[in-house]
Design a protein around this motif. Sequence first.
Motif, mmCIF file in Angstrom:
data_model
loop_
_atom_site.group_PDB
_atom_site.id
_atom_site.type_symbol
_atom_site.label_atom_id
_atom_site.label_comp_id
_atom_site.label_asym_id
_atom_site.label_seq_id
_atom_site.Cartn_x
_atom_site.Cartn_y
_atom_site.Cartn_z
ATOM 1 N N THR A 21 -4.216 -0.734 11.365
ATOM 2 C CA THR A 21 -4.311 -2.001 10.646
ATOM 3 C C THR A 21 -5.692 -2.110 10.014
ATOM 4 O O THR A 21 -6.653 -1.469 10.450
ATOM 5 N N GLU A 22 -5.773 -2.935 8.970
ATOM 6 C CA GLU A 22 -7.035 -3.118 8.260
ATOM 7 C C GLU A 22 -7.143 -4.568 7.811
ATOM 8 O O GLU A 22 -6.249 -5.093 7.151
ATOM 9 N N LYS A 24 -8.392 -7.515 5.565
ATOM 10 C CA LYS A 24 -8.821 -7.592 4.174
ATOM 11 C C LYS A 24 -8.548 -8.981 3.610
ATOM 12 O O LYS A 24 -7.395 -9.426 3.544
ATOM 13 N N LYS A 25 -9.617 -9.689 3.244
ATOM 14 C CA LYS A 25 -9.527 -11.000 2.614
ATOM 15 C C LYS A 25 -8.643 -11.963 3.401
ATOM 16 O O LYS A 25 -7.721 -12.590 2.874
ATOM 17 N N GLY A 26 -8.891 -12.044 4.691
ATOM 18 C CA GLY A 26 -8.161 -12.974 5.516
ATOM 19 C C GLY A 26 -6.770 -12.531 5.903
ATOM 20 O O GLY A 26 -6.051 -13.265 6.593
ATOM 21 N N SER A 27 -6.374 -11.351 5.474
ATOM 22 C CA SER A 27 -5.061 -10.820 5.817
ATOM 23 C C SER A 27 -5.217 -9.538 6.626
ATOM 24 O O SER A 27 -6.318 -8.987 6.747
ATOM 25 N N THR A 28 -4.127 -9.064 7.171
ATOM 26 C CA THR A 28 -4.128 -7.802 7.905
ATOM 27 C C THR A 28 -3.136 -6.849 7.261
ATOM 28 O O THR A 28 -1.945 -7.158 7.142
#
Length: 201
Positions: A21-22, A24-28
């Motif tokens: 998982t990564e 990024k901008k408040g998301s996964t």
Amino acid sequence: MCCGTHVSNLSHLQCIKLLHTESKKGSTLLSYIAGGRVGHYLERAYSNERTLNQLLSVSMDEHRESVEKLLKSNRVAAKVTRAQLREIAQLMAQLHLSSPSPRPFFNLHREDGDTEFMNVLGNELAPKGVFVFVTVGGERGAGHFLLARGNDDDVAKLGPKVAEVLGGKGGGRKGRFQGKASQLENRKQAEDLLRTSLDIK
């Protein structure tokens, strides 16, 4: 439900492997592989594992530790090599200057040299009035070059010409011109250009 795999039935996915998982901008972001790709991925991973086992002479569980040791050893070796190259450059400069009649032109190519090696030679010889022309890298293809002599205007004039002959570009301050080359096989032409321009045999 198909997560973008566009199958007509979820059973066609066969299996799913969640990779990582990564954030990024408040998301996964979730990375995964599914279906036949899982088998292909496993095949490649197993092949790589066997290759690394042979290259490192250790099991899979010791791959990371073994690679970290190799990287550390390489860093130490590189540091020692750089130090030795500096010493070699200083000794070569001293040898040149200690001659009963030091030549006004220092010309050298060294395959295992680097920019620091060139700069040491330039710093040692150029202030003494010696025109320095040094190249490092393979005998053909890419590398680096240095022209230097005190606060000489000739360096600024000849630098761009040498760069053109060597298929490269560079720049510098008064008395020094340094750059990258893409055609070190033309080195002899650059040397001849310098000797003719400086009237040095």
